[in-house]
Design a protein around this motif. Structure first.
Motif, short mmCIF file in Angstrom:
data_model
loop_
_atom_site.label_atom_id
_atom_site.label_comp_id
_atom_site.label_asym_id
_atom_site.label_seq_id
_atom_site.Cartn_x
_atom_site.Cartn_y
_atom_site.Cartn_z
N GLU A 262 -2.30 -8.75 5.68
CA GLU A 262 -1.33 -7.84 6.28
C GLU A 262 -0.44 -7.26 5.18
N THR A 263 -0.44 -5.94 5.07
CA THR A 263 0.32 -5.26 4.00
C THR A 263 1.18 -4.14 4.57
N GLY A 264 1.56 -4.29 5.83
CA GLY A 264 2.34 -3.25 6.47
C GLY A 264 3.65 -2.96 5.76
N HIS A 265 4.27 -3.98 5.20
CA HIS A 265 5.54 -3.76 4.51
C HIS A 265 5.37 -2.88 3.28
N GLU B 199 2.90 -0.50 3.03
CA GLU B 199 2.68 0.84 3.58
C GLU B 199 4.01 1.49 3.95
N ASP B 200 4.85 0.71 4.58
CA ASP B 200 6.17 1.21 4.98
C ASP B 200 6.97 1.64 3.75
N TRP C 2 -5.58 -3.73 10.40
CA TRP C 2 -4.84 -5.00 10.36
C TRP C 2 -3.34 -4.81 10.28
N ASN C 3 -2.87 -3.59 10.12
CA ASN C 3 -1.44 -3.32 10.06
C ASN C 3 -1.02 -2.46 11.26
N ASP C 4 0.22 -2.61 11.69
CA ASP C 4 0.74 -1.77 12.77
C ASP C 4 1.83 -0.83 12.26
N THR C 5 1.70 -0.44 10.98
CA THR C 5 2.70 0.41 10.35
C THR C 5 2.91 1.72 11.11
N SER D 36 -2.62 7.67 11.82
CA SER D 36 -3.49 6.90 10.93
C SER D 36 -4.81 7.63 10.76
#
Length: 283
Positions: A130-133, A135-136, A158-161, A174
């Motif tokens: 998880e790498t959403g932070h 991407e954000d 896998w991210n909900d960015t 996306s």
């Protein structure tokens, strides 16, 4: 997923827990055999390709993916590793003109449909961290405004960015052509993307481009005048070389060369440990 549905259906059909356990064990065995067969196929394919390459590598000429510098194999610094996804030997080349590292050539030689199959097979089992932070963080580096349209390029499954940013009021979509996802606001084909984007952002994507200059020129055509892109990746250094899916590492001068060849300029660069983000502006 298929095996889970099979188990659920069979539980309803079978009244005996003993029969259920027996059938469940058979399904587990079939799943293990399927995985073994898949690994054998992938490893065998790339083993054969390596044997072919052993006969031709020394006589081929290579062209840098960024600046186009062309030379024989001996004209480049050679870097070697092994693919953790059963892809065999990885041999890459460092360009003396722009510092880019590119390859492996055997993956670059695949046609588009075969590349799509490679990714579809990979993501049928593999899930990235998880790498959403991150991407954000890359999105925020664009200094986004409400009312403008942005695309999270290669968003994965896998991210909900994108969903979180939309909940904040940003018009973010996306783009994910390979990883299976049922998330909303996902574009699967570039044909669905309209021009007039204010920004494009990505994390751990730019190192997968097989033709970075062509891809950046496509980005240029999608963005408004003055539009920006933020592409973050540890692969602005020679990091994570142990996968055939990483085809370009933008070291040294190569980001500036890429920008100049595709109608961009670099307006920001952030390095915080492995988080490296370069912001490009359309000119």
């Amino acid at each position: 997923m298929i095996f889970c549905l099979m188990r659920s259906l069979l539980r309803r059909l079978l009244g005996s827990s003993k029969d259920e356990l027996k059938l469940s064990n058979r399904v587990d065995k079939l799943e293990a055999q399927l995985l073994l067969l898949e690994q054998h196929h992938v490893r065998g394919f790339w083993f054969t390709q390596d044997r072919i390459d052993d006969r031709s590598l020394s006589t081929r000429r290579y062209a840098c993916l960024i600046c186009g510098h062309e030379d024989e194999r001996s004209g480049f610094e050679i870097l070697r590793s092994e693919c953790i996804f059963n892809g065999g030997k990885l041999e890459r080349y460092k360009c003396p003109k722009c510092d880019c590292i590119f390859g492996t050539q055997k993956f670059l030689d695949l046609d588009d449909r075969m590349v799509d199959l490679e990714y579809e097979l990979l993501y049928s089992r593999y899930r990235e961290n998880e790498t959403g932070h991150l991407e954000d963080r890359s999105f925020r580096s664009l200094r986004p405004t409400s009312g403008a349209v942005y695309i999270n390029w290669g968003a994965g499954a896998w991210n909900d960015t994108t969903q979180k940013l939309r909940a904040e009021g940003f018009d973010v979509w996306s783009y994910e052509p390979s990883a299976p996802t049922t998330a909303p606001f996902v574009i699967k084909s570039t044909d669905e993307i309209s021009v007039g984007l204010a920004g494009i952002f990505s994390n751990n994507v730019i190192e997968h481009f097989r033709n970075p200059v062509e891809q950046f020129r496509k980005f240029h055509s999608l963005l408004v005048e003055g539009g920006k892109m933020a592409h973050s990746s540890p692969c602005y250094e020679y990091a994570y070389p142990f996968t055939r899916f990483h085809t370009v590492f933008l070291l040294g001068r190569s980001p500036e060369v890429l920008a100049a060849l595709s109608g961009f300029r670099i307006v920001d660069r952030i390095k915080d440990g492995e988080y490296i983000n370069v912001v490009f502006e359309k000119v």
